[in-house]
Design a protein around this motif. Structure first.
Motif, PDB file in Angstrom:
ATOM      1  N   LYS A  76      74.388  31.166 -28.293  1.00 40.15           N
ATOM      2  CA  LYS A  76      73.963  31.401 -26.911  1.00 40.15           C
ATOM      3  C   LYS A  76      75.143  31.794 -26.031  1.00 40.15           C
ATOM      4  CE  LYS A  76      69.793  28.596 -26.741  1.00 40.15           C
ATOM      5  NZ  LYS A  76      69.355  27.199 -26.665  1.00 40.15           N
ATOM      6  N   PHE A  78      78.583  32.581 -26.897  1.00 45.75           N
ATOM      7  CA  PHE A  78      79.473  33.687 -27.277  1.00 45.75           C
ATOM      8  C   PHE A  78      78.698  34.938 -27.667  1.00 45.75           C
ATOM      9  CE2 PHE A  78      82.037  29.921 -27.661  1.00 45.75           C
ATOM     10  CZ  PHE A  78      83.187  30.313 -26.980  1.00 45.75           C
ATOM     11  N   GLY A  79      77.435  34.749 -28.045  1.00 47.12           N
ATOM     12  CA  GLY A  79      76.643  35.914 -28.420  1.00 47.12           C
ATOM     13  C   GLY A  79      75.883  36.499 -27.253  1.00 47.12           C
ATOM     14  N   LEU A  80      75.537  35.685 -26.269  1.00 42.75           N
ATOM     15  CA  LEU A  80      74.683  36.204 -25.192  1.00 42.75           C
ATOM     16  C   LEU A  80      75.350  36.145 -23.815  1.00 42.75           C
ATOM     17  CD1 LEU A  80      71.295  34.595 -26.299  1.00 42.75           C
ATOM     18  CD2 LEU A  80      71.844  37.028 -26.316  1.00 42.75           C
ATOM     19  N   PRO A  83      79.194  37.776 -23.382  1.00 44.04           N
ATOM     20  CA  PRO A  83      79.174  39.245 -23.460  1.00 44.04           C
ATOM     21  C   PRO A  83      78.423  39.878 -22.286  1.00 44.04           C
ATOM     22  CG  PRO A  83      78.547  38.305 -25.564  1.00 44.04           C
ATOM     23  CD  PRO A  83      78.667  37.168 -24.609  1.00 44.04           C
ATOM     24  N   ALA A  84      77.307  39.253 -21.877  1.00 45.25           N
ATOM     25  CA  ALA A  84      76.546  39.826 -20.769  1.00 45.25           C
ATOM     26  C   ALA A  84      77.405  39.879 -19.515  1.00 45.25           C
ATOM     27  CB  ALA A  84      75.286  39.008 -20.522  1.00 45.25           C
ATOM     28  N   LEU A  87      80.227  42.575 -19.918  1.00 47.94           N
ATOM     29  CA  LEU A  87      79.694  43.937 -19.858  1.00 47.94           C
ATOM     30  C   LEU A  87      79.267  44.289 -18.436  1.00 47.94           C
ATOM     31  CD1 LEU A  87      77.647  44.038 -23.161  1.00 47.94           C
ATOM     32  CD2 LEU A  87      79.763  45.256 -22.648  1.00 47.94           C
ATOM     33  N   LEU A  90      82.342  45.126 -16.447  1.00 47.22           N
ATOM     34  CA  LEU A  90      82.877  46.395 -16.924  1.00 47.22           C
ATOM     35  C   LEU A  90      82.067  47.563 -16.355  1.00 47.22           C
ATOM     36  CD1 LEU A  90      85.185  46.835 -18.850  1.00 47.22           C
ATOM     37  CD2 LEU A  90      83.569  46.978 -20.736  1.00 47.22           C
ATOM     38  N   LEU A  91      80.757  47.387 -16.390  1.00 50.05           N
ATOM     39  CA  LEU A  91      79.859  48.437 -15.943  1.00 50.05           C
ATOM     40  C   LEU A  91      80.022  48.683 -14.446  1.00 50.05           C
ATOM     41  CD1 LEU A  91      77.566  50.167 -17.118  1.00 50.05           C
ATOM     42  CD2 LEU A  91      75.998  48.483 -16.174  1.00 50.05           C
TER      43      LEU A  91
END
Lengths: 333, 866
Positions: A76, A78-80, A83-84, A87, A90-91
């Motif tokens: 949950k 490190f995978g979700l 990163p969300a 990102l 960054l966006l």
């Protein structure tokens, strides 16, 4: 004028892959992208190292560490969630970057480049968008001033790319795209077609020559002046016999069917404009230095240099004839 | 999870108590399993006999999933090797500047073929092939629901693929890059039949993929072992389901775009020609609407293979099973919204570039979730050190690198520099090799014992892994750099003195290291499989897997179909293997003397009926041969011969489906433990009905792409809409189409209610067909008289293209109507309901609706004439 004298070495330098042009910016737009590139490189390297570390723990870690890693919480977080978040940030940053790079104010210098099967037609435009003078495979721009280039195509899709000055833009039949270019330093910058356009796509280059503003203005004014040509000024400066012979051959061999030399009867438009070919940095669209020898070779057998380009090889011409033609080309400054 | 419960049965009963039954099936009946006592003598022998694969040259008529699936995998891998060899030639050419190893045109053909073959003939078919082989075993089915369709799709793929590949040997291969953008691929710039060969090759894979997708979706939803509810279904089955749905939604765009390109090339309809109101960007939108989901079509099943194998090598259940399933669904969903990130440099408006950039970032999130689920699962168990686990870990790391560079190129500003350079080449090779090729190798090692009861060499396998792993990095890592150095992709050479020599030479060395790894694998695989020709498989559970494919199997799949209530049934119930082998569950033998499998309900997998399955047949193979002949001869413009092949194809297909709709004497059979199930079911319960609906969805999507093309060109170049829409056909056309749909609709109730229903149904279907044909004729004449021509403008081209597509549907309807008439005449269309009518009326009603849409849209938009 700031025309580099030794075109060979500057051409090599213009196209050199080292330092990597994407990371070696010479204009504000490419500068921004380079900063972004470094941030991205650092970020993805960091993430990759973390993933490797996690994988190492999963395979070789102590039981305690492995127990911590082996739960849904890790998936949950490190995978979700992490990163969300990354990102999203960054966006948000990336979007503001693009906005600054593409805004067109209207006071920029205007040009038009149109992609052709393996070469580039270059037009200098006035503020209203009318062509003032034409050239091929070479763009001259003033340092420090943004240039808006209209991108069009006359056949298939091409893509215009000068890595040291900024991103690429596709040239699509039936459409006009616009790319903003700016150089911060005088010099010669290599560019090439980035979208596969058939046969000799790999040999479809061009150069951008950036001049100091005053030099560029002088160069530009000179280009606007009516050209002094052999026929137009028979009593003018002495012309060597070789050049004269070359100009005759130019008409006899049929070069004028495809090529234009302003101020003469040669008005062909399907090939590159040769009005100023003698002052160009390169031959064959950015692939050869422009010397007497390469010009002779190009005219005599361009097909073996750049297979499938649209210019036929003139293998029947003798060396002296090639020499004369090349001398004439050289005289077209 | 019901771990600790001794058998799946108790769990399934308990599970059923928590939710209402889907079909009215009484879950208490599960308690009769495992049955007690010995099975009758000769039952197993009879089962074996029924499922026997023909031997010798007759083996070519076999349709079993384990036979076809195995051939399918071998063929796909063959194309991988062949396309790999092409890339070696390319790498030799690029090892030094201005190398003259291959001429420019040959090089351009090489990279076009490398990309096309890897994407269309290797990657998609390989994951499909594995699903064909693996899915039925994993969900406890005897075979896929339409075995002859699998056989047809395999043979079509083999023949089409081989012919397409051979074009390279005759310099007839396409040379426009694997996405074949017009105008470069149009008749003006790509003369000759090279581009047509590409369209041919792609046409085959489209047919094969769609057929496979329909079959696999129905397989996942309707042939799971009883009790295997969606929540208890393996991740791999989920992935196959999502894979199938994505193919059904994405491939139509590819079908339409190749159809349009061929129409432009053959008839000069300017669909992509900007000088006459077409638009090259239309091609790009359609291509990438397919092209990007295609990457996930490859990735999703391959990543689920990783999930399946990770569980075994860690000997622990998948951590975050639900998250992984949701991640797969999310990936599939988001992947349809990212296509334009391949088009950041075509001059998209800033807002839409921003949207596509955001979607491209978003798709990284479910991928990340999966990666951490895998790592967590590995951490939670004690990892077996073997070749599959090496390939799994190596693949994950390679994939993560590719995913991270994907985030980089997803940023619009950075993509402006990286797009169409070797940076992107490096990116997608990392993604595809990490997410698909390495899992595939892991799968070869992992599932080989299931296929032939033996193992590939662990010792050689380590070499295979390290050569490939090192080779990938040596080959592709420097490409990131050469991209940043300014090297565009698809260049047959580069000039000296530009510092490109070193990274390119290193890449070439890396390519050969990988090639050595693949060669070593091939040698070992031939050694292993050559020793024993039998592909029937006995599932030696070498890696201690927990899913049903590790039950001992024959050509018939499992001996008896167990009741399942766990993600790893073999781990949950130690006796399961024994009970299944002893025939103590569903369908322990063949009750009807034919091939059978159990059809269960889509969500809760409750037994519904026993499907009588078709056996070996030559017709699918012949149909594939004639399909190949049809397309090939069309490519070389031998129209008459091509037409003959087309007719023969139709005959073969009809002959093969002719015997599929069979009424057998037993209306109900004992499916095991005295549970009676019907053998013939029509309507939404029947799996054939599901397939027909899926097919119609595919057709509808294809037509939607045609409508999109019309709207796109109208939006982009309205100045070419020069013929005012005629209104004459509007009322008669709509009336005819209404009648057509109404008649098809009425065919079923008429048949059920009336005494002579059978004949009435045949009559109304025929009339429905006539109305449909008449409506098309009225529509075409109306426009033709108004002066519309296909080659004159974008308006004409798109409307003509719509007719061309609708026309093929109408032809299919005409053929189907005659087919149904023939069945009625032979007494094979019995009242009150038969499966053939059920399927055909869905097609007929769809065709009428499609006709109506094609009639209305060009007349409504632009409204009010011009």
């Amino acid at each position: 004028m700031s025309q580099p004298t030794s075109s060979h070495s500057s051409l090599t330098e213009a196209f050199s892959g080292w330092p990597p042009p994407v990371l070696d910016p010479h204009g504000p737009f490419s500068n921004t992208v380079t900063s972004l590139a470094w941030v991205l490189i650092a970020l993805v390297t960091l993430i990759f190292v973390l993933v490797c570390a996690a994988m190492w723990v999963a395979l070789y870690g102590s039981d305690g560490l492995r127990a911590k890693l082996g739960g849904v919480g890790v998936v949950k977080w490190f995978g979700l969630i992490v990163p969300a978040g990354v990102l999203f940030l960054l966006l948000a940053w990336g979007t503001t970057l693009v906005a600054g790079m593409t805004t067109i104010k209207g006071d920029e210098l205007r040009m038009r480049v149109s992609g052709n099967i393996y070469w580039w037609r270059v037009s200098y435009l006035d503020a209203a968008g009318n062509e003032t003078h034409a050239d091929a495979n070479e763009l001259h721009i003033p340092v420090g001033r943004p240039v808006v280039v209209d991108m069009v195509s006359e056949d298939v899709i091409h893509s215009f790319w000068v890595p040291k000055l900024g991103g690429k833009m596709d040239m699509i039949p039936g459409r006009t795209n616009r790319l903003k270019l700016q150089a911060d330093k005088a010099g010669v910058y290599g560019g090439q077609c980035a979208e596969f356009c058939g046969g000799a796509h790999s040999l479809m280059g061009f150069v951008v020559v950036a001049h100091e503003p005053a030099d560029w203005q002088r160069w530009h004014d000179a280009r606007l002046a009516p050209p002094q040509r052999l026929q137009a000024a028979p009593a003018g400066a002495p012309v060597s016999d070789e050049v004269l012979r070359g100009s005759q051959l130019f008409r006899e061999v049929g070069c004028a069917a495809c090529h234009r030399v302003a101020g003469t009867s040669a008005q062909g438009l399907s090939g590159p404009d040769l009005t100023h070919v003698g002052s160009r940095q390169s031959l064959g669209a950015g692939i050869l230095p422009n010397t007497r020898g390469t010009m002779m070779g190009w005219i005599g057998d361009s097909q073996s240099i750049k297979p499938n380009n649209r210019m036929p090889a003139y293998r029947s011409l003798e060396a002296a004839e090639l020499n004369a033609l090349a001398a004439y080309m050289e005289s077209l400054k | 999870m019901t771990r600790g419960v001794p058998s799946g049965v108790a769990g399934a009963v308990a599970d059923a108590a928590t939710a209402p039954s889907e079909t009215g099936f009484d879950a208490q009946l599960y308690e009769r399993f495992p049955t007690k006592g010995r099975r009758p003598r000769g039952e197993l022998e009879a089962l074996k006999k029924v499922w026997e694969t023909p031997t010798g040259w007759r083996a070519l008529s076999a349709v079993n999933n384990n036979f076809i699936g195995f051939l399918f995998i071998v063929t796909a891998f063959g194309f991988f090797v062949a396309a790999g060899i092409l890339s070696l030639v390319m790498r030799v050419q690029l090892a030094a500047p201005l190398a003259g190893i291959v001429p420019q045109e040959t090089y351009n053909q090489l990279f076009t073929m490398h990309g096309s073959v890897m994407m269309f003939l290797f990657a998609v078919p390989a994951v499909e092939a594995i699903a064909v082989l693996l899915l039925p075993q994993m969900i406890g089915a005897r075979d896929l629901p339409f075995p002859r369709l699998s056989a047809y799709s395999y043979w079509a793929y083999l023949i089409g693929g081989v012919v397409f590949f051979c074009s390279i040997f005759f310099s007839l291969a396409p040379s426009g890059g694997w996405f074949m953008y017009p105008p470069l691929s149009s008749g003006v710039y790509a003369k000759g039949i090279n581009a047509d060969f590409w369209l041919l090759g792609i046409g085959f894979i489209e047919i094969s993929a769609i057929a496979g997708a329909i079959e696999l979706i129905v397989g996942v939803l309707r042939t799971r072992a009883p009790g295997m509810t969606l929540a208890k279904m393996p991740v791999y089955a989920w992935a196959v389901l999502i894979f199938g749905v994505m193919i059904i939604l994405a491939f139509p765009a590819m079908i339409m775009v190749t159809f349009l390109l061929e129409l432009e090339r053959a008839f000069n309809w300017p669909l992509f020609d900007a000088t006459r109101g077409g638009d090259p960007l239309l091609y790009q939108h359609l291509f990438w609407f397919f092209g990007h989901p295609d990457v996930y079509i490859i990735f999703i099943p391959a990543s689920a293979m990783v999930s399946a194998m990770i569980v075994t090598v860690a000997q622990k259940p998948l951590v975050g099973h639900e998250i992984v399933v949701l991640a797969l669904i999310a990936t599939g969903f988001i992947s349809f919204g990212v296509w334009a990130h391949h088009m950041f440099t075509v001059g998209l408006p800033g807002l839409s570039a921003g949207y596509f950039s955001a979607a491209s970032m978003a798709v990284a999130i479910p991928a990340g979730a999966q990666v951490f689920a895998w790592i967590a699962t590995l951490a939670s168990g004690k990892v077996q050190r073997n070749v599959p686990s090496l390939f799994l870990v190596g693949g994950i790391l390679i994939f993560v690198m590719g995913g991270l560079t994907g985030v980089m190129v997803g940023m619009v500003a950075f993509d402006g520099q990286a797009h169409d350079t070797y940076f992107v080449v490096a990116h997608f090779h990392y993604v595809l090799i990490g997410s698909m090729v390495f899992p595939l190798f892991a799968g070869f090692y992992y599932w080989t014992p299931m296929i032939n009861g033996q193992q590939l060499s662990e010792r050689i396998g380590r070499w295979v892994f390290w050569l490939n792993f090192v080779g990938v990095h040596v080959c592709f890592l420097p490409m990131h750099l050469s991209g940043l150095m300014g090297m565009p992709r698809r260049v047959d050479t580069y000039l000296p003195g530009r510092a490109m020599e070193v990274p390119n030479l290193i890449s070439t060395v890396g390519a050969f290291i990988m090639a050595a790894g693949v060669l070593l694998f091939l040698i070992d695989a031939i050694r292993c499989y050559g020793r024993q020709g039998n592909v029937g498989g006995n599932a030696r559970n070498a890696y201690k897997g927990g899913t049903l494919e590790w039950l001992a199997t024959g050509n018939y799949g499992v001996r008896s179909i167990p009741v399942v209530n766990d993600l790893e049934p073999l781990w949950a119930d130690a006796r399961l293997r024994q009970d299944v082998e002893a025939g103590r569950y569903f369908l322990p033998g063949s009750t009807t003397g034919a091939r059978e499998t159990l059809i269960t309900s889509s969500s809760r997998a409750e037994p519904q009926y026993v499907q009588i399955m078709p056996g070996p047949s030559w017709w699918p193979l012949l149909a594939a041969l004639f399909t190949a002949g049809f397309f090939l001869l069309l490519t070389v413009k031998a129209l008459v011969l091509s037409g003959i092949c087309g007719v023969l194809t139709v005959i073969c297909v009809m002959r093969w489906v002719w015997s599929n709709d069979r009424h057998i004497p037993q209306k109900q059979v004992d499916a095991g433990a005295g549970i009676l199930l019907p053998t013939y079911v029509t309507g939404p319960q029947s799996h054939g009905w599901w397939a027909a609906v899926l097919l119609v969805i595919v057709l509808g999507m294809i037509f939607l792409m045609a409508l999109f093309s019309y709207l796109y060109l109208f939006g982009a170049h309205p100045d070419w809409w020069r013929v005012a829409a005629p209104r004459g056909a509007l009322v008669p056309g709509l009336l005819l189409l209404g009648a057509s749909a109404g008649l098809a609709c009425a065919a079923r109730p008429l048949m059920a209610l009336l005494k002579r229903g059978s004949g009435l149904s045949a009559g109304s279907m025929t009339l429905s067909m006539v109305c449909l044909v008449a409506a098309l004729a009225v529509d075409v004449l109306d426009w033709w008289n108004a002066g519309l021509r296909g080659d004159a403008s974008g308006q004409g081209a798109t409307i003509f293209a719509m007719w061309a597509w609708h026309g093929t549907i109408v032809v299919a309807v005409v053929l189907s109507a005659f087919y149904y008439l023939a069945r009625w005449m032979r007494g094979l269309a019995p009242a009150p309901a038969n499966k053939t009518l059920e399927a055909l009326r869905i097609l007929f009603i769809y065709a009428a609706m499609e006709g109506a849409a094609g009639l209305l849209l060009p007349r409504v938009l632009p409204w009010g004439g011009l």
